[in-house]
Design an enzyme around this catalytic site. Structure first.
Site, PDB file in Angstrom:
ATOM      1  CB  THR B 188      -0.955   0.046   1.079  1.00  0.00           C
ATOM      2  OG1 THR B 188      -1.931  -0.937   1.160  1.00  0.00           O
ATOM      3  CG2 THR B 188      -1.759   1.493   1.026  1.00  0.00           C
ATOM      4  CD  GLU B 275       1.070   0.227   9.495  1.00  0.00           C
ATOM      5  OE1 GLU B 275       0.221   0.671   8.797  1.00  0.00           O
ATOM      6  OE2 GLU B 275       1.058  -1.381   9.552  1.00  0.00           O
TER       7      GLU B 275
END
Lengths: 404, 404
Positions: B188, B275
């Site tokens: 992504t 993340e």
């Protein structure tokens, strides 16, 4: 906390198998960390081992000794994997066998060594060899053995069944250990399964391979394949009766089914006790052109950290499941034909969300501790199943703290 | 918290590129979530896209429109990936183009749509089409655009360089987004890189492929490959001068190097902002028979949750690194020849711990926020490098909470 039913069953005695368990202080004091299995003469033993190029010293020794045959002992330590330990590691694996040989009068090459635990540190071999005599006479229980091989496991793992042929009662009883670094081919997974039924060496090997392929080779916690995984199947023949010599023997199919059930249970227990696991997940892929592509899709889902964290969060984020199917590299996959269910709730059809799907139903099913993710690829009749767990804070905690 | 130097540089203006950014309330109110790029007539545009079988609707539309050529606009929304959305998703991706076409007088098939965000929910297409006019006239900055494409990103990501040929000053300026679901082919991840240098369409494609292969296709956060990743390179030619028509043009090598540097920076920023990342890890594999096996080993290490949690814990658990090398399926790997370093500290040699290694040195180097894991396979001259980050509590937290 292990997920679901993890209770140790009654562990049926296997005639011709004796067990010794003692404390060697491999890594921690005051814990049982050395296990010895003694097999009656004439026992047929088969083993399958990790495919990792850095396989541990004891794996090398066990593979070599299995070739010679006539195996009489297994010696297993936990706390240290004796992997990545070079020539000293090889010497130490042999010394473990020598110590058992000295105490039993059996030749060293009839003994298989196994180690599990931290990779890359030398075994405290003197403590181990000094402890070996304490394991004799081998008069302890399967329960003791199951505890004696644990590492980050939170529960001891065992499975056992009895069955009967021609008035003779037989047992298949085994133990396993492993909680992380679990994936096909196999993992820091050790499993020792035995029966007192007489079975020829060829058939012992065949039964082990077939059963392990559908059990220990179909589980994953984190996708890491360990240096040490080993699975042993031994048939002592001590309950008597004629040996199974070939697949045509009508008993073969029955024994195979029971062995598979025992091994599947032992494999699933590893997932139920997966590091940080809060959920037990079955990923069943149907409708593939062949088993391999079903297996590939199942592992793609089972390995995805995004799917696994969504499972942890009970978030029916089916997009992540579709996404994982999509990167499994299935040639010419028609995404319009893919369907996905969580238990009985259909999530996806025609490449998108199912018409009947509601977020409410999705959340409800995702909140269960045991969930079946079922995928239909819509391109054939093949099927395969993989077992995994979710990915939680505790997985990180356990693995960030493991050596401390 | 992003790791290390993540500052947005001065973003040099690219002649022939105009930018519009507005709020469409795709997922959250009061945030810039719609970005439009306007390219001058004659701009050559190339794109590379996710290999995921479930690629998103806008990916289908962008690929198709690129074939026709003469691209004049990009329209990008964040908050919703328009992936796994079936035929409605396709209609909505086309409607995004139509909305831009209506406001610009350019044909719909000269417009490329991009979406990023949650998978499997329909776009709030009316809100998007109503917001498109607000993005015109396109008079905003690269900085605005970098913010307008963020999802779980904690920082806006940009890179920019200027250079000169024959007295003409040129710029290469680009932005990227992405923080999870990042791995080769791509993630992504969205990236839009432009230059005002005149470059032929063939060479634009070639430059993009070569640069992306060594940058965006060499990063991983969690091994998940997204449905939406796209990387666009556009050359407007508006700064003037003769176009680069072939690789023999002496400017080719210079531009390639600068473009690669910009793309590598944009790719590395995604990892620095991975993340939950607390460390930026370079995995460099040398001494392979070919680049592919170096890449395989590098990714095996970079994807291992056990290596990544050890990095998070600053635990020099080199056994986990050896183990990951061992399951990369390198044929006939001689483990005795494998060497591993953390920065300048040699961890492993001869398949085990290096003689010179001390735990103190290992802990010290593992505590750094940026670490190079260097592996030498000892079987050839090939090399490859992959960038990744560690695996922390926060990774689980972010991904368990993402939809809420």
């Amino acid at each position: 906390m292990a997920v679901g039913d993890i209770a140790m069953p009654h562990m049926h005695v296997v005639k011709g198998v004796k067990i010794g368990v003692t404390e060697a202080y491999v890594r921690y004091p005051n814990r049982r960390d050395l296990v010895i299995f003694e097999f009656a003469e004439g026992t047929n033993v088969a083993g399958i081992f990790t495919q990792n190029a850095f396989c541990a010293a004891p794996v090398h020794v066990s593979k070599k000794n299995l070739e010679t045959g006539n195996i009489r002992y297994l010696v297993i330590n936990t706390g240290n994997a004796n992997a990545g330990t070079g020539s000293i590691g090889m010497e130490n694996a042999l010394k473990m066998c020598d110590a058992v040989a000295e105490n039993s009068g059996i030749s060293s090459n009839q003994i298989l060594p196994f180690s599990t635990g931290v990779i890359g540190e030398q075994l405290p071999i003197d403590r181990i060899t000094q402890a070996v005599p304490k394991a004799f006479p081998c008069d302890q229980t399967w329960n003791d053995a199951a505890h004696g091989i644990m590492t980050t496991d939170t529960v001891a793992k065992g499975a056992s069944e009895i069955f009967e042929f021609d008035g003779i009662s037989y047992a298949i009883t085994g133990i396993s250990k492993g909680a992380g670094m679990i994936r096909p081919n196999m993992a820091t997974m050790l499993s020792f399964v035995t029966t007192d039924m007489p079975i020829s060496e060829t058939i012992v090997k065949k039964l082990l391979k077939e059963s392990a392929d559908q059990s220990f080779n179909r589980i994953t916690v984190d996708g890491d394949t360990s240096t040490n995984d080993s699975c042993i199947f031994a048939a002592t023949g001590q309950a008597g009766g004629e040996p199974i010599q070939n697949e045509q023997d009508p008993r073969y199919a029955v024994v195979k089914e029971i062995l598979f059930r025992v091994m599947k249970r032992l494999a699933q227990l590893i997932i139920r006790d997966g590091e940080g696991a809060t959920k037990f997940i079955t990923v069943k892929v149907e409708g593939g052109k062949n088993t391999q592509e079903c297996c590939d899709v199942a592992y793609s889902i089972a390995h995805s950290p995004l799917v696994k964290t969504a499972l942890f969060a009970s978030d029916p984020n089916w997009g992540r499941i579709l996404c994982a199917i999509g990167y499994a590299n299935i040639k010419d996959l028609d995404v319009e034909k893919v369907q996905v269910w969580l238990d009985e709730v259909q999530l996806c059809q025609n490449g998108g969300v199912a018409n009947s799907y509601t977020e409410e139903a999705g959340v409800k099913v995702m909140s269960k501790p045991e969930i079946i993710i079922r995928v239909h690829l819509g391109r054939g009749d093949a099927t395969d199943t993989v077992y995994t767990c979710d990915f939680s804070y505790d997985y990180v905690k356990i693995n960030a703290d493991y050596r401390s």
